[in-house]
Design an enzyme around this catalytic site. Structure first.
Site, PDB file in Angstrom:
ATOM      1  N   HIS A  72       0.867  -1.090  -0.248  1.00  0.00           N
ATOM      2  CA  HIS A  72      -0.045   0.050   0.143  1.00  0.00           C
ATOM      3  C   HIS A  72       0.984   1.267  -0.121  1.00  0.00           C
ATOM      4  O   HIS A  72       1.759   1.429   0.838  1.00  0.00           O
ATOM      5  CB  HIS A  72      -0.904   0.058   1.104  1.00  0.00           C
ATOM      6  CG  HIS A  72      -2.225  -0.760   1.113  1.00  0.00           C
ATOM      7  ND1 HIS A  72      -3.326  -0.455   1.708  1.00  0.00           N
ATOM      8  CD2 HIS A  72      -2.606  -1.928   0.334  1.00  0.00           C
ATOM      9  CE1 HIS A  72      -4.462  -1.343   1.186  1.00  0.00           C
ATOM     10  NE2 HIS A  72      -3.722  -2.170   0.412  1.00  0.00           N
ATOM     11  N   TYR A 200      -9.456   5.582   7.291  1.00  0.00           N
ATOM     12  CA  TYR A 200      -9.580   5.916   8.898  1.00  0.00           C
ATOM     13  C   TYR A 200     -10.721   7.259   8.851  1.00  0.00           C
ATOM     14  O   TYR A 200     -10.363   8.300   8.415  1.00  0.00           O
ATOM     15  CB  TYR A 200      -8.248   6.429   9.544  1.00  0.00           C
ATOM     16  CG  TYR A 200      -7.262   5.294   9.666  1.00  0.00           C
ATOM     17  CD1 TYR A 200      -6.572   4.953   8.468  1.00  0.00           C
ATOM     18  CD2 TYR A 200      -7.207   4.563  10.844  1.00  0.00           C
ATOM     19  CE1 TYR A 200      -5.440   4.124   8.726  1.00  0.00           C
ATOM     20  CE2 TYR A 200      -6.193   3.671  10.827  1.00  0.00           C
ATOM     21  CZ  TYR A 200      -5.285   3.257   9.871  1.00  0.00           C
ATOM     22  OH  TYR A 200      -4.628   2.193   9.870  1.00  0.00           O
ATOM     23  N   PRO A 292      -5.085   0.339  18.506  1.00  0.00           N
ATOM     24  CA  PRO A 292      -4.847  -0.278  17.044  1.00  0.00           C
ATOM     25  C   PRO A 292      -4.877   1.000  15.927  1.00  0.00           C
ATOM     26  O   PRO A 292      -4.574   0.751  15.007  1.00  0.00           O
ATOM     27  CB  PRO A 292      -5.882  -1.226  16.967  1.00  0.00           C
ATOM     28  CG  PRO A 292      -7.015  -1.104  17.751  1.00  0.00           C
ATOM     29  CD  PRO A 292      -6.405  -0.238  19.079  1.00  0.00           C
ATOM     30  N   LYS A 296       0.192  -0.405  15.199  1.00  0.00           N
ATOM     31  CA  LYS A 296       1.642  -0.412  15.649  1.00  0.00           C
ATOM     32  C   LYS A 296       2.031  -1.822  16.615  1.00  0.00           C
ATOM     33  O   LYS A 296       3.111  -2.019  16.788  1.00  0.00           O
ATOM     34  CB  LYS A 296       1.896   0.873  16.701  1.00  0.00           C
ATOM     35  CG  LYS A 296       2.051   2.091  15.636  1.00  0.00           C
ATOM     36  CD  LYS A 296       3.178   2.040  14.538  1.00  0.00           C
ATOM     37  CE  LYS A 296       3.260   3.008  13.476  1.00  0.00           C
ATOM     38  NZ  LYS A 296       3.790   2.662  12.107  1.00  0.00           N
ATOM     39  N   TYR A 384       3.662   6.225  10.202  1.00  0.00           N
ATOM     40  CA  TYR A 384       2.794   5.299  10.045  1.00  0.00           C
ATOM     41  C   TYR A 384       3.647   3.965   9.274  1.00  0.00           C
ATOM     42  O   TYR A 384       3.247   2.958   9.359  1.00  0.00           O
ATOM     43  CB  TYR A 384       1.348   5.868   8.994  1.00  0.00           C
ATOM     44  CG  TYR A 384       0.557   4.746   8.610  1.00  0.00           C
ATOM     45  CD1 TYR A 384       0.566   3.985   7.477  1.00  0.00           C
ATOM     46  CD2 TYR A 384      -0.620   4.733   9.561  1.00  0.00           C
ATOM     47  CE1 TYR A 384      -0.605   2.978   7.481  1.00  0.00           C
ATOM     48  CE2 TYR A 384      -1.720   3.874   9.221  1.00  0.00           C
ATOM     49  CZ  TYR A 384      -1.606   2.564   8.209  1.00  0.00           C
ATOM     50  OH  TYR A 384      -2.485   1.819   7.941  1.00  0.00           O
TER      51      TYR A 384
HETATM   52  C1  PHB Z   1      -6.805  -4.299  10.269  1.00  0.00           C
HETATM   53  O1  PHB Z   1      -6.852  -4.461   8.989  1.00  0.00           O
HETATM   54  O2  PHB Z   1      -7.272  -5.267  11.299  1.00  0.00           O
HETATM   55  C2  PHB Z   1      -6.323  -3.017  10.992  1.00  0.00           C
HETATM   56  C3  PHB Z   1      -5.756  -2.313   9.965  1.00  0.00           C
HETATM   57  C4  PHB Z   1      -5.154  -0.930  10.458  1.00  0.00           C
HETATM   58  C5  PHB Z   1      -5.375  -0.464  11.833  1.00  0.00           C
HETATM   59  C6  PHB Z   1      -6.022  -1.417  12.608  1.00  0.00           C
HETATM   60  C7  PHB Z   1      -6.317  -2.497  12.365  1.00  0.00           C
HETATM   61  O3  PHB Z   1      -4.743   0.797  12.314  1.00  0.00           O
END
Ligand code: PHB
Ligand code: APR
Length: 389
Positions: A72, A200, A292, A296, A384
């Site tokens: 990505h 997000y 989450p 990280k 990130y």
């Molecule tokens: C997930 O795909 O479970 C996931 C991806 C990014 C995040 C948290 C969970 O920040």
């Protein structure tokens, strides 16, 4: 039995550490409380920093990740219907790999099996002894029989609820914690992802995240009150709420389907200092927990393993103890930076029960600054994609 390093915990941290040490000729024994199937049944985040990808390749588990993982080059942050793209390549020249933690763990188990690793599953009553000065050992029960592993070092990779951290005396240990006043309701569905990159979403109804595992497996989350229970949420109610929080152009194309996994997880920030005491070294969730939002958790476990592997190799292969002596300081320096990033993303994107109009305005200004400032996007992208080890 005797070994160089006894590893408590057979999750990603313990398995990756064992794999890297064994490949360097350093012997290990892994002691895991659950069964292999139970460990592999856990659904966790799936965004790998470039450093984690490199370490997995060094461990010899890069093949399936390369074949099935999805690189990505960016992600999207939204504020109601405004979409802000963070271009990783443009901002910091890096990328991340979308590849589920379950798959990472499966690959590590397979690689450990190929190396003939000693992994005790369903180990009960694990206890650590003689951490000071230099003759540690671990006892546990396996298939009803008492076991003892005499070792030179113990790696505590047994997660937040493990026993290793507790072996550091309370008058030595300092713990830092922030518990967030909400949880994440997560759903896994065999549907195509809503968008090609992760989204997000900051929304007045609450945070939402649109993620994925592969082109036919999507992972979604919505922020929910801590009082909610999974049974309070039908699939239909989940899809309706998720679509209400995503931008209309994304929601209109979102493919719904039956949930194949549905769970609620709390959010906390936690750090234990020190991360080492005598012959015990903590790695991963045993030492720290991140919300989450910044993806990280697994990546910090990987960087801890990087530092500890480097230090143990210097000791066993070159007779040098300097890196071991400073393992905790090296690991914590990076942990705290990821802790800040994860806290910052969580604070910027979620609705807080006690938030004031000023707090809401700060969120909006922070998102507007990301929308208008390339430097602001660069800082987010660097964190990130993973700060250097
Ligand atoms: C997930 O795909 O479970 C996931 C991806 C990014 C995040 C948290 C969970 O920040
Ligand atoms: N004895 C032996 N094993 C134990 C004990 C114990 N007393 N307590 C816990 N364990 C095992 C757990 O069953 C688990 O398999 O330790 C392992 C710890 O694994 P994780 O909790 O996955 O932690 P870690 O390996 O550090 O990986 C961190 O995993 O939970 C996610 O979000 C987290 O992505 C992050 C990653």
């Amino acid at each position: 039995m005797k070994t160089n390093v006894a590893i408590i915990g057979g999750g990603p941290a313990g398995l990756l550490l064992s794999q890297l040490l064994m490949k360097a000729g350093i012997s290990t024994v892994v002691i895991e409380r659950q069964s292999r199937d139970y460990v592999l049944s856990r659904i966790r985040a799936g965004v790998l920093e470039s450093g984690t990808v490199e370490l997995l390749r060094e461990a010899g588990v890069g093949a399936r990740m390369a074949a099935e993982g999805i690189p990505h080059h960016g992600c999207i942050l939204t504020s109601d219907d405004t979409m802000i793209r963070i271009d990783f390549h443009e901002s910091c020249g890096k990328e991340v790999m979308v590849y589920g933690q379950t798959e990472v763990t499966r690959d590590l188990y397979d690689a450990q099996e190929a190396l003939g690793a000693q992994i005790f599953h369903n180990a009960a009553d694990v206890a650590l002894y003689e951490l000071h000065p230099d003759a540690p050992y671990v006892t546990f029960t396996h298939n009803g029989a008492p076991q003892r592993v005499d070792c030179q070092y113990i790696a505590g990779c047994d997660g937040f609820h493990g026993v290793s951290r507790q072996a550091i005396p309370t008058d030595v240990r300092r713990e830092f914690e922030k518990v967030y006043p909400f949880g994440w309701l997560g759903v896994l569905s065999r549907t195509p992802p809503a968008h090609e990159e992760l989204i997000y979403a900051n929304h007045h109804r609450g945070f939402a995240l649109a993620s994925m595992r592969n082109p036919n497996l999507s992972r979604y989350y919505i922020q929910v009150p801590l009082t909610d229970k999974v049974e309070d949420w039908s699939d239909e109610a989940f899809w309706d709420e998720l679509c209400a929080r995503l931008p209309a152009e994304v929601a209109s194309g979102l493919v719904r389907g039956p949930s194949i996994e549905k769970s609620i997880a709390p959010l906390r920030s936690f750090v234990c200092e020190p991360m080492q005491w005598g012959r015990l070294f903590l790695c991963g969730d045993a030492a720290h927990i991140v919300p989450p939002t910044g993806a990280k958790g697994l990546n910090l476990a990987a960087s801890d393993v990087f530092y500890l592997t480097r230090a143990l190799k210097a000791h066993f292969l070159d007779g040098s103890g300097d890196l071991l002596a400073r393992y905790g300081a090296d690991a914590l320096a990076r942990v705290w930076k990821a802790m800040r990033f994860s806290w910052s993303m969580t604070t910027m994107l979620h609705q807080f029960p006690d938030q004031s109009e000023f707090d809401l305005r700060m969120q909006r200004v922070e998102l507007a600054t990301l929308n208008s400032s390339g430097d602001a996007r660069k800082i987010l992208a660097e964190n990130y994609c993973g700060l250097p080890y």
